[in-house]
Design a protein around this motif. Structure first.
Motif, PDB file in Angstrom:
ATOM      1  N   VAL A  13       0.831  -1.198   0.000  1.00  0.00           N
ATOM      2  CA  VAL A  13       0.000   0.000   0.000  1.00  0.00           C
ATOM      3  C   VAL A  13       0.869   1.253   0.000  1.00  0.00           C
ATOM      4  CG1 VAL A  13      -1.603   1.351   1.422  1.00  0.00           C
ATOM      5  CG2 VAL A  13      -2.030  -1.075   1.018  1.00  0.00           C
ATOM      6  N   ASN A  14       1.911   1.264   0.811  1.00  0.00           N
ATOM      7  CA  ASN A  14       2.783   2.435   0.877  1.00  0.00           C
ATOM      8  C   ASN A  14       3.452   2.702  -0.474  1.00  0.00           C
ATOM      9  OD1 ASN A  14       2.218   2.912   3.562  1.00  0.00           O
ATOM     10  ND2 ASN A  14       3.988   1.769   4.319  1.00  0.00           N
ATOM     11  N   ALA A  15       3.830   1.645  -1.178  1.00  0.00           N
ATOM     12  CA  ALA A  15       4.466   1.809  -2.483  1.00  0.00           C
ATOM     13  C   ALA A  15       3.510   2.456  -3.482  1.00  0.00           C
ATOM     14  CB  ALA A  15       4.950   0.455  -3.006  1.00  0.00           C
ATOM     15  N   VAL A  16       2.262   2.020  -3.478  1.00  0.00           N
ATOM     16  CA  VAL A  16       1.274   2.576  -4.405  1.00  0.00           C
ATOM     17  C   VAL A  16       0.923   4.013  -4.027  1.00  0.00           C
ATOM     18  CG1 VAL A  16      -1.064   2.346  -5.329  1.00  0.00           C
ATOM     19  CG2 VAL A  16       0.324   0.296  -4.928  1.00  0.00           C
ATOM     20  N   VAL A  17       0.590   4.222  -2.770  1.00  0.00           N
ATOM     21  CA  VAL A  17       0.112   5.536  -2.327  1.00  0.00           C
ATOM     22  C   VAL A  17       1.197   6.596  -2.497  1.00  0.00           C
ATOM     23  CG1 VAL A  17      -0.720   6.870  -0.348  1.00  0.00           C
ATOM     24  CG2 VAL A  17      -1.596   4.562  -0.765  1.00  0.00           C
ATOM     25  N   SER A  18       2.426   6.274  -2.136  1.00  0.00           N
ATOM     26  CA  SER A  18       3.490   7.273  -2.259  1.00  0.00           C
ATOM     27  C   SER A  18       3.719   7.651  -3.712  1.00  0.00           C
ATOM     28  CB  SER A  18       4.782   6.770  -1.616  1.00  0.00           C
ATOM     29  OG  SER A  18       5.257   5.599  -2.261  1.00  0.00           O
ATOM     30  N   ALA A  19       3.579   6.689  -4.627  1.00  0.00           N
ATOM     31  CA  ALA A  19       3.719   6.999  -6.054  1.00  0.00           C
ATOM     32  C   ALA A  19       2.609   7.936  -6.516  1.00  0.00           C
ATOM     33  CB  ALA A  19       3.702   5.713  -6.874  1.00  0.00           C
ATOM     34  N   VAL A  20       1.382   7.640  -6.131  1.00  0.00           N
ATOM     35  CA  VAL A  20       0.250   8.462  -6.574  1.00  0.00           C
ATOM     36  C   VAL A  20       0.320   9.858  -5.974  1.00  0.00           C
ATOM     37  CG1 VAL A  20      -2.257   8.655  -6.663  1.00  0.00           C
ATOM     38  CG2 VAL A  20      -1.189   6.407  -6.842  1.00  0.00           C
ATOM     39  N   GLU A  21       0.614   9.930  -4.684  1.00  0.00           N
ATOM     40  CA  GLU A  21       0.658  11.237  -4.035  1.00  0.00           C
ATOM     41  C   GLU A  21       1.773  12.118  -4.597  1.00  0.00           C
ATOM     42  OE1 GLU A  21      -1.314  10.263   0.336  1.00  0.00           O
ATOM     43  OE2 GLU A  21       0.867  10.393   0.145  1.00  0.00           O
ATOM     44  N   SER A  22       2.926  11.533  -4.879  1.00  0.00           N
ATOM     45  CA  SER A  22       4.022  12.338  -5.448  1.00  0.00           C
ATOM     46  C   SER A  22       3.689  12.788  -6.869  1.00  0.00           C
ATOM     47  CB  SER A  22       5.327  11.541  -5.449  1.00  0.00           C
ATOM     48  OG  SER A  22       5.244  10.414  -6.304  1.00  0.00           O
ATOM     49  N   TYR A  23       2.993  11.945  -7.603  1.00  0.00           N
ATOM     50  CA  TYR A  23       2.591  12.251  -8.979  1.00  0.00           C
ATOM     51  C   TYR A  23       1.533  13.339  -9.025  1.00  0.00           C
ATOM     52  CZ  TYR A  23       0.869  11.128 -13.741  1.00  0.00           C
ATOM     53  OH  TYR A  23       0.493  11.172 -15.046  1.00  0.00           O
ATOM     54  N   ALA A  24       0.642  13.342  -8.031  1.00  0.00           N
ATOM     55  CA  ALA A  24      -0.490  14.264  -8.025  1.00  0.00           C
ATOM     56  C   ALA A  24      -0.141  15.651  -7.506  1.00  0.00           C
ATOM     57  CB  ALA A  24      -1.630  13.681  -7.181  1.00  0.00           C
ATOM     58  N   LYS A  25       1.057  15.854  -6.989  1.00  0.00           N
ATOM     59  CA  LYS A  25       1.442  17.160  -6.448  1.00  0.00           C
ATOM     60  C   LYS A  25       1.487  18.220  -7.536  1.00  0.00           C
ATOM     61  CE  LYS A  25       3.997  15.656  -2.371  1.00  0.00           C
ATOM     62  NZ  LYS A  25       5.337  15.578  -1.727  1.00  0.00           N
TER      63      LYS A  25
END
Length: 205
Positions: free
Chosen positions: A193-205
């Motif tokens: 979950v951390n791998a997915v969420v951190s990717a999405v959150e960094s991308y969405a900034k």
């Protein structure tokens, strides 16, 4: 194997809400949605991945199979999937991740969709965490690359679809039952979950 139902209305007409199927929804304000059309007993673990990925900031949605057995009959392929609540949530989201399951005894995740940059970011995070994965060829029937796939109907017209093997999903839970999965997530689940969420959150900034 062909689906029993070609759309949600066909499923709804012959199944009972909260005995055969259930809708699970949570609403955040980030524009990020974690969803699955195949939650509960349809593709085990997908609902829990949506909920825990969303946390308190993001939105989540799952159509769950709640039968005591035979939940795979509730599967509607993502290119035909049109449950109204989930469809609306996808259309209102900017960044969309769809969790799915496929049958395999080897741990693996097939990364697909139309959001190529996010696919690469998730792959890099998985590899850094030692999570087996691969980019799924667009010609594959589980690549999630079709414009008609529900995950690609967000505001940006592109999302990502994560097809997770049986072995990988089973490894996420100490007790892999519908009633206990969300209470028995483990470190392997958290890392995923951390791998997915951190990717999405960094991308969405």
């Amino acid at each position: 194997m062909a689906d029993d139902y070609k759309n949600f209305e066909e499923l709804r007409q012959v199944n009972n809400y909260e005995s055969d199927y259930h809708l699970l929804m949570g609403f955040g304000t980030s524009g990020i949605l974690f969803m699955t059309p195949h939650g509960g007993g349809i593709e085990s673990g997908a609902s829990e991945l949506c909920m825990f990925s969303a946390g308190t900031k993001h939105s989540y949605y799952a159509l769950e199979g709640w039968r005591s057995s035979g939940n795979t009959a509730l599967h509607i392929t993502s290119t035909h999937w049109d449950e109204p609540n989930g469809t609306r949530m996808v259309k209102e989201s900017k960044y969309t991740v769809s969790y799915h399951g496929y049958a395999s005894s080897a741990k693996n995740t097939k990364i697909g969709g139309r959001d190529l940059k996010l696919m690469q970011l998730v792959k890099a995070n998985f590899e850094a965490a030692g999570i087996p994965c691969e980019l799924e060829p667009t010609t594959s029937n589980i690549a999630g690359a079709e414009p008609t796939n529900i995950v690609n109907k967000n505001k940006r017209r592109m999302g990502i679809q994560l097809e997770i093997s049986t072995a990988q999903r089973t490894a996420f839970f100490d007790t892999n039952t519908r009633s206990e999965r969300r209470n028995t997530t483990n470190a392997e689940f958290d890392a995923y979950v951390n791998a997915v969420v951190s990717a999405v959150e960094s991308y969405a900034k």
